[in-house]
Design a protein around this motif. Sequence first.
Motif, PDB file in Angstrom:
ATOM      1  N   SER A  69       0.890  -1.271   0.012  1.00  0.00           N
ATOM      2  CA  SER A  69      -0.068  -0.043  -0.003  1.00  0.00           C
ATOM      3  C   SER A  69       0.678   1.413  -0.088  1.00  0.00           C
ATOM      4  O   SER A  69       0.164   2.334  -0.276  1.00  0.00           O
ATOM      5  CB  SER A  69      -0.718  -0.117   1.108  1.00  0.00           C
TER       6      SER A  69
ATOM      7  N   ILE B 180       2.483   2.133  -5.153  1.00  0.00           N
ATOM      8  CA  ILE B 180       1.767   3.401  -5.702  1.00  0.00           C
ATOM      9  C   ILE B 180       2.311   4.215  -6.562  1.00  0.00           C
ATOM     10  O   ILE B 180       3.554   4.569  -6.294  1.00  0.00           O
ATOM     11  CB  ILE B 180       1.006   4.054  -4.458  1.00  0.00           C
TER      12      ILE B 180
ATOM     13  N   ALA C 174      -4.976   8.088  -3.323  1.00  0.00           N
ATOM     14  CA  ALA C 174      -3.806   8.050  -2.610  1.00  0.00           C
ATOM     15  C   ALA C 174      -3.903   8.990  -1.430  1.00  0.00           C
ATOM     16  O   ALA C 174      -2.986   9.620  -1.007  1.00  0.00           O
ATOM     17  CB  ALA C 174      -2.818   8.792  -3.594  1.00  0.00           C
TER      18      ALA C 174
ATOM     19  N   ASN D 119      -4.716   4.104   0.269  1.00  0.00           N
ATOM     20  CA  ASN D 119      -4.153   4.047  -1.089  1.00  0.00           C
ATOM     21  C   ASN D 119      -4.501   2.910  -1.945  1.00  0.00           C
ATOM     22  O   ASN D 119      -4.738   1.483  -1.511  1.00  0.00           O
ATOM     23  CB  ASN D 119      -2.694   3.974  -0.804  1.00  0.00           C
TER      24      ASN D 119
ATOM     25  N   ASN E  74      -3.399   0.092  -4.555  1.00  0.00           N
ATOM     26  CA  ASN E  74      -2.138   0.110  -5.118  1.00  0.00           C
ATOM     27  C   ASN E  74      -2.158  -1.046  -6.375  1.00  0.00           C
ATOM     28  O   ASN E  74      -3.149  -1.261  -6.665  1.00  0.00           O
ATOM     29  CB  ASN E  74      -1.205  -0.743  -3.931  1.00  0.00           C
TER      30      ASN E  74
END
Lengths: 510, 445
Positions: free
Chosen positions: A122, A126, A135, B61, B63
């Motif tokens: 995570s 990204i 984000a 987030n 990913n």
Amino acid sequence: MSTPLALNRITDLLMNDSKAKVLSKNETRSRTPLIFERHSRNHAEWLPALEGHEETYLKSIPQDFLRKKEANLPSVSELEVVRHFTGLSQKNFSVDVNFYPLGSCTMKYNPKCLDAIASLSSFSLIHPYQEESLAQGALKILFEMQEYLSEITGMDEFTLQPAAGAHGELCGLLIAGAYHRARGSKKTKVLIPDSAHGTNPATAALCGYEVVTVKSNAKGLVDFDDLKSKLDSGVACLMMTNPNTLGLFEEDILEIAKAVHAVDGLVYYDGANMNALLGICRPGDMGFDIVHMNLHKTFAVPHGSGGPGSGPVGVKKHLIPFLPSPRVLKQKEKFLFEKQAPQSIGKLRSFYGNFGAIIRSYAYIKALGKEGLRAVSENAIINANYLRVRLKKMYDVPYDGICMHEFVMAATRQKKKGVRALDIAKRLLDYGVHAPTVYFPLIVEEAMMVEPTETESKETLDEFVQILEKIEKEIEQDPAIVLEAPHTTPVGRMDEVLAARQPNLRFKNS
Amino acid sequence: MQYISNTDNDKKVMLEAIGVSSFEDLVAKVPKSLRNFELRLPKGKSELELLSEMVEIGRENINFHDYASYLGAGNYDHFVPTVVNALAHRGEFITSYTPYQGEASQGTLQSIYEFQSLICELTAMDYSNASMYDGASGLAEAALLALRSTGRKKIVVPVTIHPEYRTVVKTYTSCLDVEIVEIPMAADGVLDFEILKKSIDENTAAVLVQHPNFFGLLEDVRAIGEEAHKAGALFIACVNPISLGILEPPGEYGADIAVGEGQPLGNPTAFGGPHFGFFTVKEDFLRKMPGRIAGMTVDKVGRRSFVLTLQAREQHIRREKATSNICTNHSLCALKGAIYLSLLGKEGLKKLALLNLKNAHQTYDALLKLKGVREFSRRPFFNEFVLHLEKDAGNLKASLEANKILGPLALNAFYPKQAGAYLFAVTENRTPSDQQRLLEAISAS
Ligand SMILES: Cc1ncc(COP(=O)(O)O)c(C=O)c1O
């Protein structure tokens, strides 16, 4: 030369002549062939197989643009790669294995959980251009980190963009330049103490400034009179490290800042030594206008054999408009990038900063909390003073007195006996201790700059003292063993002149 | 949580040995007026609490395991073999520093030497340094080298270079007496060659080119290099390392300096950093290079060994006369690059490049068949391309998200005139089913 089945020890026995072996007391470490000298037919298959028609897509590219000669990369199996780099790693000293009192570098223990956090998918998988809404975790970390660092240093705003201390200095001086230009003042000089780190003058020159050196006084502090004599309206900035590179707190800092401000100059804080001040005092309160932090020193980003680190820069209110862009903002519980910054100096690198390093420091600050941060500096200062007091019987300490997180001693007595700081540094390696920083700062002859950091135990420090005592005896009784050191490392002292005169900087298949 | 080894009792003993009665005596030199504050920070946490909190933050987030990424523009979702991190994250690499004590750092020094060798092989350039912070700062340092080396004042920068890289070049030179001349883009997405020719003169220090350029297109590098050299300017190429598996390397088409972003070589994108920049030169510029360089030598009994060399260029020796201010670099990221290239090998490099080329072209061809998708350029490309999408931006975004797709990048963020144009990157990681979802997302919007 090819050494196909190279088990390191076998290679060693094959390669080293008998003379080398007499000198090498430890034969378990040895020559590792270059990755190019290793051969195996089967190279690792970690990519899916080609289907056969891929080359047809090459037709879309004119011949002129295509590679004609293959890159000569090695062709080795996965096991060989693993053994190769594992073998290399074992030739390094490191904090995980050795006491590493390398002054100015803050070689503290870097908690392992921070590596695990930075490696979470995570955070590592990204993309910098994914939508802000996808984000929010990353943006929250950047935003809160800007806030944490502002609080810890007493500054008003931070940018996390710079990649290292020197990059932070560049950022800071460009901000200073933009600020002075915006006010229509012409400034051509940057003042830098003679004890400063090499990156300070190098950065000033990079920004087109004339470097004016300020002397240190007998106490090892910035000589205020010399400083005043060099202050005029052409001074853009004074760069200072506090505690300075001698590990001493610049007691006159408030007056110094005032004097520089009086000629409309700015005061820049090189934060390499912030490990001494957490929770104790803040550069922002001392009058500094611009500061950089070295997250790889103070905030537990591992040094990675030379980097990456991170060098965030904080400023006071009047300089906020000039910060690099974009900063991270928080609006209505959402995090977002600043969209416009007309007076910004621009960007120092692509994207937003070394996120993978910043996240470690963010988690470190969270783990320690305010009490933990203060405990860092308290223990760093106690450890340094303890070593200083124990070692000053053996070594000259030219600017003696209570130090902060590090101190500089001098091998001047030893030099009279024919042994220099460099020799002692090399001999320490034989005892499994990384050498202190030597020959810096430049104002101390035979300097040995010792920074134990807060994470080391009293036992380790006592052992370090015992080792230096032993070396002291060797200097008396058998100086050759010190002068010829190191003996137990994979190689002995190297021919640096040869390296520079006949540079061999890459493997070539001949 | 604290990571301090000494007990309270140890501290007491140490303070006594120092000869003070309390810690406060050690900071007595700090003016009282500076001591009146308390940090407004949260209380510390245990490792258990910390990890669960960080995992929670991470949930905010998306990913690359959640969504398929078509984002590129300097950072790419390439596959990183397990071995890269297993080796680079060894404590002996990760917790050592700059190899100033060469005898105690042979592992780092040899790996830097190997890194330099691998990068030279990849780029066909003569020499490489040990790494820069990233591709953009490497490009700026290359421009500075050209300014120093030629004594000229002008840098020619086409707008087809990554907009952030251009900004970095401007920022690095903002306090110097330097003119940046921008070359516009021609109708087909590469730099306008006629304007370039007119813009180069005897005061031009360097011509910068990105190849493939920001739009993924191949620039006419050979001709551009010749124009630069005719005027005595340096030719600086910024290249994608993976593309060099099939594309002619900069050393072969006349680049004096070649730089690039090393992220594709074994480094995770990590929201934009840390990665590394590679910096290579032709022989003539070796002693003007910024940053560290490792060299091979012998030790006093003749054993092969490795050492930092040509340090007379560096800040710790030369201070204000140094070729750059760089000190801490991106060594660990470069090590990952070296391990990655070693795992890839000759055949692997070409294969990887071909997989990227194929995936990108298949996706391009499939997208062009969709309604509302228009060509941007007919120039050849590697693994990135631009297409016009005649779609409502909001609908497009929603549809991509619904189909778990990251990207493509809307160009109007950087090029206001290019509204409706999108940059796609397609790596070896993209599967046929990813492509299917991408097509559905775009069709549905
Ligand atoms: C006092 C001081 N200033 C500046 C720097 C430069 O920091 P960096 O190496 O992160 O660029 C260092 C460390 O190397 C330092 O010790």
